[in-house]
Design a protein around this motif. Structure first.
Motif, short mmCIF file in Angstrom:
data_model
loop_
_atom_site.label_atom_id
_atom_site.label_comp_id
_atom_site.label_asym_id
_atom_site.label_seq_id
_atom_site.Cartn_x
_atom_site.Cartn_y
_atom_site.Cartn_z
N LEU A 1 52.03 38.17 45.86
CA LEU A 1 51.04 39.19 45.54
C LEU A 1 50.71 39.93 46.82
CD1 LEU A 1 49.14 40.40 43.39
CD2 LEU A 1 47.45 38.66 44.02
N GLY A 2 51.11 41.19 46.90
CA GLY A 2 51.00 41.92 48.16
C GLY A 2 49.61 42.34 48.54
N MET A 3 48.73 42.60 47.54
CA MET A 3 47.42 43.15 47.86
C MET A 3 46.44 42.89 46.72
SD MET A 3 46.41 47.16 48.54
CE MET A 3 47.53 47.28 49.93
N VAL A 4 45.18 42.72 47.08
CA VAL A 4 44.08 42.65 46.12
C VAL A 4 43.08 43.74 46.50
CG1 VAL A 4 42.07 41.29 45.38
CG2 VAL A 4 44.33 40.23 45.49
N ILE A 5 42.55 44.43 45.49
CA ILE A 5 41.55 45.46 45.73
C ILE A 5 40.20 44.98 45.20
CG2 ILE A 5 40.87 47.86 45.34
CD1 ILE A 5 43.78 48.52 44.80
N PHE A 6 39.21 44.92 46.07
CA PHE A 6 37.83 44.65 45.67
C PHE A 6 37.10 46.00 45.62
CE2 PHE A 6 39.09 40.69 47.84
CZ PHE A 6 38.77 39.76 46.86
N TRP A 7 36.40 46.25 44.52
CA TRP A 7 35.67 47.51 44.36
C TRP A 7 34.19 47.29 44.62
CZ3 TRP A 7 38.11 52.04 43.91
CH2 TRP A 7 39.45 52.02 43.53
N HIS A 8 33.61 48.14 45.48
CA HIS A 8 32.21 48.01 45.87
C HIS A 8 31.42 49.26 45.48
CE1 HIS A 8 33.05 44.49 48.48
NE2 HIS A 8 34.19 45.12 48.74
N LYS A 9 30.26 49.04 44.92
CA LYS A 9 29.34 50.15 44.69
C LYS A 9 28.68 50.52 46.02
CE LYS A 9 26.84 48.26 41.43
NZ LYS A 9 25.84 48.14 40.34
N ALA A 10 28.54 51.82 46.25
CA ALA A 10 27.91 52.30 47.48
C ALA A 10 27.00 53.48 47.14
CB ALA A 10 28.97 52.73 48.49
N CYS A 11 26.05 53.73 48.02
CA CYS A 11 25.10 54.81 47.75
C CYS A 11 24.51 55.33 49.05
CB CYS A 11 23.98 54.33 46.83
SG CYS A 11 22.99 52.98 47.54
N THR B 1 44.91 29.68 39.22
CA THR B 1 44.13 30.75 39.81
C THR B 1 42.66 30.35 39.88
OG1 THR B 1 43.71 31.85 37.69
CG2 THR B 1 45.70 32.49 38.89
N GLY B 2 41.94 30.98 40.77
CA GLY B 2 40.51 30.73 40.89
C GLY B 2 39.87 31.83 41.70
N GLY B 3 38.57 31.74 41.85
CA GLY B 3 37.87 32.73 42.65
C GLY B 3 36.48 33.01 42.13
N ASN B 4 35.91 34.06 42.69
CA ASN B 4 34.55 34.45 42.33
C ASN B 4 34.41 35.95 42.56
OD1 ASN B 4 31.72 34.02 41.67
ND2 ASN B 4 31.32 34.43 43.84
N TRP B 5 34.11 36.68 41.50
CA TRP B 5 33.93 38.12 41.61
C TRP B 5 33.24 38.61 40.35
CZ3 TRP B 5 38.48 35.59 40.74
CH2 TRP B 5 39.09 35.79 39.51
N PRO B 6 32.54 39.77 40.41
CA PRO B 6 31.92 40.32 39.21
C PRO B 6 32.99 40.74 38.21
CG PRO B 6 30.99 41.31 41.18
CD PRO B 6 32.21 40.54 41.60
N VAL B 7 32.66 40.65 36.93
CA VAL B 7 33.58 41.06 35.88
C VAL B 7 33.81 42.56 35.95
CG1 VAL B 7 33.95 41.20 33.39
CG2 VAL B 7 32.97 39.13 34.40
N ASN B 8 32.76 43.33 36.25
CA ASN B 8 32.91 44.77 36.42
C ASN B 8 31.96 45.23 37.51
OD1 ASN B 8 30.27 45.51 35.15
ND2 ASN B 8 31.24 44.57 33.37
#
Length: 239
Positions: free
Chosen positions: A47-57, A218-225
């Motif tokens: 798996l070459g890359m994972v993208i985490f999406w962050h809300k910003a303001c 697999t495992g981990g911790n992240w928001p569903v959306n």
């Protein structure tokens, strides 16, 4: 009691003969850990890359409307009497309610808006910032601090620029380890972690060299959306 039915001991340096004997008598599995390179990973962990999406303001602007006669008859048309300066301290308690003996900041207001609404609703990932304005009404006992001193506050118009931005974590930056058993064979694990939100991670684990998808864990911790996590405190718009 931790509820485990099997114990695995892990070491980077390896184990002494005495430790191996004790483990054999007590049923403890021993694993020697070593770091891996990307090229060492098996096919299931490719798996070459994972993208985490962050809300910003960022604060786009904050306008104040003072109380005026006739307010009790219904909400008046929007009219800004005073704009808070762009260099306003986002964490300063500039709002006060003497009757309730309380004070709060623009950052506090923003968090309350997020609890009551979904300001990031329908904002697309990776798109330019969207500016939205929330109108918050206050009782007549509330004041706002201005350069001319405290002023009565009827409504605050809070404008926020919002966007959802990516964080790219490559396999080269991920944690890659091999858990080798003294009895032979090993497990490989790759874990992608967010540098911005330390509790976000995604891990894959499989026996070294296996191509059977049934062996993949697999495992981990992240928001569903993206809407499940509030952004950090707003930045100040420098425009």
């Amino acid at each position: 009691m931790i509820g485990a039915d099997h114990t695995i001991a892990v070491s980077i340096a390896g184990f002494s003969k005495d430790a191996e004997l004790v483990a054999a008598r007590t049923g403890i599995s021993l694993r020697k850990v070593s770091e891996l390179l990307v090229d060492d990973l098996g096919p299931l962990l490719d798996l070459g890359m994972v993208i985490f999406w962050h809300k910003a303001c960022a604060l786009a602007g904050a306008g104040v409307r003072m109380p005026r006669p006739g307010d009790e008859a219904g909400p008046p048309p929007q009219r800004i009497d005073y704009h808070l300066p762009h260099d306003v301290d986002l964490f300063a308690a500039i709002f006060k309610d003497e009757a309730a003996d309380s004070s709060w900041s623009l950052n506090d207001v923003w968090h309350e808006v997020q609890k009551a609404l979904d300001p990031f609703g329908e904002i697309e990932k990776g798109e330019p910032p969207v500016v939205r304005t929330a109108r918050i009404a206050y009782p007549e006992t509330v004041t706002v601090e201005t350069p001319d001193g405290p002023q009565p506050l009827a409504e605050l118009y809070l404008g926020m620029a919002m966007w959802i931005e990516p964080e790219f974590v490559t396999a080269r930056d991920a944690l890659k380890v091999d858990y080798a058993s003294l009895a032979g064979g090993s497990l490989q694990r790759i874990e992608f972690s967010s540098a911005r939100t330390h509790d976000w991670r995604l891990s894959l684990q499989a026996p070294a060299g296996s191509s059977d998808i049934a062996d993949l864990r697999t495992g981990g911790n992240w928001p569903v959306n993206a809407s499940e996590r509030s952004p950090d405190a707003p930045e100040r718009n420098q425009d």
